[in-house]
Scaffold this motif. Structure first.
Motif, PDB file in Angstrom:
ATOM      1  N   GLY A   1       0.814  -1.200   0.000  1.00 37.16           N
ATOM      2  CA  GLY A   1       0.000   0.000   0.000  1.00 37.16           C
ATOM      3  C   GLY A   1       0.849   1.253   0.000  1.00 37.16           C
ATOM      4  N   GLY A   2       0.245   2.365   0.341  1.00 37.07           N
ATOM      5  CA  GLY A   2       0.943   3.637   0.287  1.00 37.07           C
ATOM      6  C   GLY A   2       1.393   4.122   1.644  1.00 37.07           C
ATOM      7  N   VAL A   3       2.207   5.160   1.608  1.00 31.24           N
ATOM      8  CA  VAL A   3       2.566   5.849   2.851  1.00 31.24           C
ATOM      9  C   VAL A   3       1.296   6.549   3.336  1.00 31.24           C
ATOM     10  N   PRO A   4       0.812   6.209   4.519  1.00 35.44           N
ATOM     11  CA  PRO A   4      -0.522   6.679   4.929  1.00 35.44           C
ATOM     12  C   PRO A   4      -0.607   8.193   5.095  1.00 35.44           C
ATOM     13  N   GLU A   5      -1.757   8.731   4.675  1.00 37.04           N
ATOM     14  CA  GLU A   5      -1.998  10.172   4.783  1.00 37.04           C
ATOM     15  C   GLU A   5      -2.056  10.630   6.234  1.00 37.04           C
ATOM     16  N   PHE A   6      -2.464   9.727   7.128  1.00 38.36           N
ATOM     17  CA  PHE A   6      -2.658  10.166   8.510  1.00 38.36           C
ATOM     18  C   PHE A   6      -1.373  10.619   9.178  1.00 38.36           C
ATOM     19  N   LEU A   7      -0.200  10.257   8.610  1.00 37.47           N
ATOM     20  CA  LEU A   7       1.049  10.715   9.208  1.00 37.47           C
ATOM     21  C   LEU A   7       1.107  12.237   9.269  1.00 37.47           C
ATOM     22  N   SER A   8       0.408  12.887   8.328  1.00 37.23           N
ATOM     23  CA  SER A   8       0.412  14.354   8.303  1.00 37.23           C
ATOM     24  C   SER A   8      -0.266  14.945   9.525  1.00 37.23           C
ATOM     25  N   GLY A   9      -1.142  14.185  10.169  1.00 36.99           N
ATOM     26  CA  GLY A   9      -1.868  14.717  11.305  1.00 36.99           C
ATOM     27  C   GLY A   9      -1.249  14.415  12.648  1.00 36.99           C
ATOM     28  N   LEU A  10      -0.119  13.695  12.655  1.00 36.18           N
ATOM     29  CA  LEU A  10       0.537  13.351  13.927  1.00 36.18           C
ATOM     30  C   LEU A  10       1.542  14.441  14.270  1.00 36.18           C
ATOM     31  N   SER A  11       1.121  15.390  15.068  1.00 35.62           N
ATOM     32  CA  SER A  11       1.890  16.616  15.271  1.00 35.62           C
ATOM     33  C   SER A  11       3.141  16.424  16.108  1.00 35.62           C
ATOM     34  N   HIS A  12       3.257  15.297  16.838  1.00 33.51           N
ATOM     35  CA  HIS A  12       4.438  15.078  17.660  1.00 33.51           C
ATOM     36  C   HIS A  12       5.464  14.164  16.995  1.00 33.51           C
ATOM     37  N   LEU A  13       5.184  13.725  15.788  1.00 29.80           N
ATOM     38  CA  LEU A  13       6.042  12.733  15.154  1.00 29.80           C
ATOM     39  C   LEU A  13       7.426  13.304  14.872  1.00 29.80           C
ATOM     40  N   THR A  14       8.465  12.623  15.330  1.00 27.44           N
ATOM     41  CA  THR A  14       9.845  13.056  15.112  1.00 27.44           C
ATOM     42  C   THR A  14      10.620  12.113  14.203  1.00 27.44           C
ATOM     43  N   GLN A  15      10.225  10.870  14.122  1.00 26.93           N
ATOM     44  CA  GLN A  15      10.981   9.916  13.306  1.00 26.93           C
ATOM     45  C   GLN A  15      10.035   8.846  12.782  1.00 26.93           C
ATOM     46  N   VAL A  16      10.128   8.591  11.467  1.00 26.64           N
ATOM     47  CA  VAL A  16       9.337   7.548  10.827  1.00 26.64           C
ATOM     48  C   VAL A  16      10.275   6.659  10.041  1.00 26.64           C
ATOM     49  N   GLU A  17      10.232   5.363  10.288  1.00 31.35           N
ATOM     50  CA  GLU A  17      11.069   4.412   9.567  1.00 31.35           C
ATOM     51  C   GLU A  17      10.164   3.381   8.903  1.00 31.35           C
ATOM     52  N   LEU A  18      10.075   3.491   7.578  1.00 31.22           N
ATOM     53  CA  LEU A  18       9.247   2.577   6.799  1.00 31.22           C
ATOM     54  C   LEU A  18      10.075   1.847   5.760  1.00 31.22           C
ATOM     55  N   TYR A  19      11.377   1.857   5.898  1.00 32.49           N
ATOM     56  CA  TYR A  19      12.241   1.281   4.858  1.00 32.49           C
ATOM     57  C   TYR A  19      12.141  -0.233   4.814  1.00 32.49           C
ATOM     58  N   ASN A  20      12.524  -0.763   3.652  1.00 28.80           N
ATOM     59  CA  ASN A  20      12.541  -2.215   3.419  1.00 28.80           C
ATOM     60  C   ASN A  20      11.150  -2.824   3.589  1.00 28.80           C
ATOM     61  N   ASN A  21      10.195  -2.279   2.842  1.00 32.96           N
ATOM     62  CA  ASN A  21       8.867  -2.838   2.726  1.00 32.96           C
ATOM     63  C   ASN A  21       8.508  -2.886   1.247  1.00 32.96           C
ATOM     64  N   SER A  22       7.243  -2.958   0.936  1.00 32.69           N
ATOM     65  CA  SER A  22       6.794  -2.942  -0.463  1.00 32.69           C
ATOM     66  C   SER A  22       5.742  -1.869  -0.643  1.00 32.69           C
TER      67      SER A  22
END
Length: 961
Positions: free
Chosen positions: A254-275
């Protein structure tokens, strides 16, 4: 009145004496006695508990014991070399709120009974121990528990359903265990959780539980390497306090989820090595606190949105190794905090923002392997903090910007495979911190500047395939840390500067296809590390320096297509050359005897005055037929004489051996079998002759014995002298205790053992293809193709996994190496030689000496002498690297490095393709890289970062070569 007073005084004195006597006899309070009981249950007496003394009144001054208001409330014995079972007596301390036994060797299982009475406990840290078995349900019943870390153990089975009933738990860390089943839904019921970390567990394939979206207090969610599939659930968008999200190394789609835009405290996202696929959400860049976004090794598509960089605190952006398209947004140059930009291995195209680096404090920029073009921004280092700039394999043109010549912080510059032209800024040659200067495969021109003398840290100078001209400046000899000079395919001219002889660290000098002239250097005694010398296709004259024969590790020598004259120095025969080419010169005289064979026929072509018997090399030598026959008769005579002498010697030795064995046979041998046998000790003893010798090692000699029933076995006769601090008896007992009790298809079979006074024999199944080390690094290495090497790695991993996880107690081999992996007739691999193996049921034992072989010994084992499974895993990682590279674990070619360090540094400086065995079919490159990464993971310098052997087997199985 006097008598009663005396009686009262006497009674008072007796009472006082009784009180002091009683108090002295039992001065230590109840909590102290409980702690001493816990100490008694641990194996050995570690130094950390030396202060625990029964003569004290209270344990509050003991090391690792913390008290509040005189009662014990915390035990902290982290990294105290403790071993033995979990000290359940601690749970009888009524006010104990914290137990930290991390980084020890606590073993066995952790049961519900062990935790009975720990109701006051709020903090339990058992990170990096040797605990096994299922996770206990009783943990969830501890009413005050808020912190639980059981990472880096060997817990197995599923996460128990009771874990959904924690009432106050805030941190749950189960990293690096052997947990199976799937990531459970019921963890979403632990509403108090702030940190959930389940990384590096071999879970069964499953989805991310939708219920995790209920954890409204969650700040950290780490599910990397958890065998997850499916899409990222939208429910995670409800985690409004989430600061760190790691879903890397799974099979997510699937895609990188849109909801990440609404997580105002997010400092680090690691989604590597998936499909993952699709576009990066445009709103993602509005995360005001985003510090690092790493979605590498996915299959993301579409252009990068401009506002991805608009976050005022964005510091690090990792989107490398995807299928991203479009240009790099102009917004990148507006970021005032971005320091780490890595977008390599994508399909990005277009120009770089012209003001990139002007206000952006870039430290690391890697945009390699895209389709970017135009100029490199002149402002790229304007903030003065740039350390690494990698732009290789794009289509950048124009000149190297002058600003890079003033970028004194620069450590690595890689610009190969572009269309850059014009001279290089003079200052660039002499940057004081520059370690790697890679300008290969461009159209750059001009001269190498004398300011290169200021390049005090320069290790690799790679400028081949350009149009550089002029002389090699003598000042290059001041760059004393140079290890590699690759300047082939340029227009360099003039003499070789004598100062090149000052470069004591030089390992490679490649100046082929230039216009250099004059004589070759003779003052080269300092080139002790030089392994590669290529001066072909120049105009060198004079003779070949005999001093070349004194270079101890030189294995590549190409002086072809020059104007060299005179004889070939006999000293060159001292070299161990894998490539040797003196073709197309004006050499004369006789070919040295070692080179006078067809194997070197192509090394001397085009030298008309050079004499030898190789067909087509030079004119006939003019010797008469009679002379030739004379030499033949002499040769036959020598062979016949040598044969007679050899036969006499064998006969004498055989006679002596028979007398020796007959003398031994006068006393009865004791045979102990571990399998049903079709032979007796007499079948073995008569065949222990030198003609049957197939190997000799640190523990003894090995003979091939063909039995009367036609079966073949291998017999190890142990030495009688001490070996590295361990006696023959130690090795014998270790082999018998280990191999006599275990059964596995990838562990060599011990048929029986025979003993007679001081003589000890071990009889094994015979492995037709010998050891992996001998085959891989010998002249038959070509028979080990890629699928065969992969099968060997998987077989050996399964054998070691059996030792570590299925044996009770677990067994640590302690000498895993390619020479101790034996191959049968179908190249099936079996782990062998258990002479220094140890069981680890009662925790690690400090060894008096290091067991193992050079190049395979784990770093921590070398200085702690403490045995555990992680040291075996490091050694196995070295074996994998041997299989992938085809190279030895230690070799003079590496200088002061071993194979692990050589692989890491070569990948960093030259790329992965320079470490892969050239014999491999590169159509399987992705699979090769996966196996290589497994080897590097196993050989990690930190034991905690090495996967268990069970995980290694699973990773190898997933490669599917």
């Amino acid at each position: 009145m006097i008598a009663p007073r005396r009686r009262i005084l006497l009674l008072f004195l007796v009472s006082v004496l009784f009180f002091f006597f009683f108090h002295g006899a039992s001065s230590l309070n109840q909590e102290g006695r409980i702690l001493l009981e816990a100490k008694g249950g641990l194996a050995g007496q570690p130094d950390a508990l030396s202060s625990w003394n029964a003569s004290d009144d209270t344990p509050c001054a003991w090391q690792g014991v913390n008290c509040t208001s005189g009662v014990v409330t915390a035990i902290n014995l982290s990294d105290a070399n403790l071993s033995g079972p979990f000290p359940s007596a601690l749970c009888r301390l009524p006010h104990l709120a914290s137990i930290d036994l991390s980084v020890n060797y606590i073993n066995g299982s952790l049961t519900d009974a062990d935790l009975a009475g720990c109701d006051a406990l709020s903090f339990l840290d058992l990170f990096l121990n040797n605990l096994v078995g299922p996770l206990p349900d009783a943990l969830a019943s501890l009413p005050n528990l808020t912190y639980l870390d059981l990472s880096s153990n060997n817990f197995s089975g599923g996460i128990p359903q009771a874990f959904g009933r924690f009432s106050r738990l805030e941190t749950l860390a189960l990293v690096y265990n052997l947990l199976t089943s799937t990531v459970p839904d019921f963890l979403g019921d632990v509403l108090t959780l702030r940190n959930l970390d389940l990384r590096y567990n071999p879970f069964n394939a499953g989805h991310i539980p939708v219920s995790l979206g209920n954890l409204r207090n969650l700040e950290t969610l780490s599910l990397g390497h958890c065998n997850l599939d499916g899409e990222i659930p939208q429910s995670l968008g409800r985690l409004s306090r989430l600061a760190y999200l790691d879903l890397s190394c799974n099979h997510l789609r699937g895609g990188v989820p849109e909801f990440l835009s609404g997580l105002s405290h997010l400092t680090q996202v690691e989604l590597y090595n998936n499909s993952l696929s699709g576009r990066i959400p445009r709103g993602l860049g509005k995360l005001g606190a985003l510090l690092r976004f790493d979605a590498s090794l996915n299959q993301l598509e579409g252009p990068l949105p401009d506002d991805i960089f608009d976050g005022p605190l964005l510091e690090s952006l990792h989107l490398h190794t995807n299928q991203l398209t479009g240009g790099i947004p102009a917004g990148v140059a507006r970021s005032k905090s971005l320091s780490d930009l890595r977008l390599y291995n994508n399909q990005l195209h277009g120009y770089l923002p012209a003001d990139l680096g002007k206000i952006t404090p870039l430290v690391t920029v890697d945009l390699s392997r895209n389709s970017l073009y135009g100029e490199i921004p002149a402002s790229i280092c304007d903030c003065g903090v740039l350390v690494q700039l990698h732009l290789m394999q794009n289509s950048f043109s124009s000149r190297v910007p002058d600003g890079l010549g003033r970028c004194r912080t620069l450590n690595r510059l890689r610009l190969p495979g572009n269309a850059l032209s014009g001279p290089v800024p003079s200052g660039l040659w002499g940057l004081p911190h520059l370690f790697l200067l890679d300008l290969r495969d461009n159209a750059l021109s001009g001269r190498i500047s004398p300011v290169i003398s200021n390049a005090a840290n320069l290790s690799s100078l790679l400028i081949e395939d350009n149009q550089f001209s002029g002389i090699i400046p003598p000042e290059i000899g001041a760059a004393v840390n140079l290890q590699e000079i690759a300047a082939g395919n340029n227009q360099l001219a003039g003499l070789l500067p004598a100062t090149l002889g000052n470069l004591t660290n030089l390992s490679r000098l490649d100046l082929h296809n230039n216009s250099l002239s004059g004589e070759l250097l003779r003052e080269i005694q300092s080139w002790k590390k030089l392994s590669d010398l290529n001066l072909a296709h120049n105009s060198f004259t004079g003779g070949i320096p005999p001093e070349l024969g004194g270079l101890p590790v030189l294995n590549y020598l190409d002086l072809s297509n020059n104007d060299l004259t005179g004889p070939i120095p006999d000293q060159l025969q001292n070299l161990k050359l894998s490539r040797f080419n003196l073709s197309n010169n004006e050499l004369s005289g006789a070919i040295p005897p070692m080179f006078a064979n067809e194997a070197f026929g192509s090394s001397f072509l085009g030298n008309p005055a050079l004499c030898g018997d190789m067909a087509g090399l030079c004119p006939a030598s003019g010797r008469t037929t009679a002379n030739r026959y004379g030499y033949l008769w002499l040769l036959w005579f020598v062979f016949i004489l040598a044969g007679l002498v050899l036969a006499a010697g064998v006969s004498w030795f055989t006679c002596r051996c028979r007398k020796y064995m007959n003398a031994i046979d006068k006393s009865k041998w004791t045979l102990k079998s571990f399998h049903k046998l079709g032979f007796s000790e007499q079948d073995i003893l008569g065949s222990l002759r030198e003609v049957n010798l197939i190997g000799s090692g640190a523990s003894g000699k090995v003979y091939k014995v063909v039995l009367s029933n036609g079966e073949t076995v291998a017999v190890k006769k142990l030495w009688t002298a001490n070996m590295n601090g361990a006696t023959m008896d130690d090795a014998f007992e270790a082999e018998v205790a280990t191999l006599g009790n275990i059964r596995h298809k990838n562990i060599v079979k011990l048929w029986c053992c025979c003993t007679h006074k001081d003589h000890k024999l071990l009889v094994y199944e015979y492995m037709l293809n010998g050891s992996l080390g001998d085959l891989l690094h010998g002249n038959k290495g070509s028979v080990l193709d890629l699928p065969t090497r992969y099968k060997i790695a998987l077989d050996a991993a399964e054998g070691l996994s059996y030792l570590h996880h299925d044996c009770v107690p677990p067994i640590v081999h302690r000498d895993v190496k390619s020479n101790n992996i034996l191959l049968d007739e179908k190249f099936g691999a079996k782990v062998a030689d258990f002479g220094v193996a140890k069981a680890v049921e009662n925790g690690p034992k400090s060894m008096s000496v290091i067991a193992g072989s050079c190049g395979y010994i784990a770093p921590e084992y070398a200085y702690t002498l403490r045995v555990n499974e992680k040291s075996d895993i490091y050694s196995f990682g070295v074996v994998i690297l041997e299989l992938v590279t085809g190279k030895l674990p230690v070799d003079p070619e590496y200088g002061e490095k071993d194979l692990v360090k050589w692989v890491c540094s070569t990948i960093e400086q030259k790329g992965i393709e320079h470490v892969i065995d050239p014999k491999f079919d590169m159509r399987c490159k992705q699979e090769i890289l996966k196996v290589l990464n497994i080897g590097l993971l196993c050989a990690n310098s930190l034991p905690i970062n090495r996967p268990s052997m069970r995980v290694v087997v699973k990773m190898l199985q997933e490669v599917r070569l």
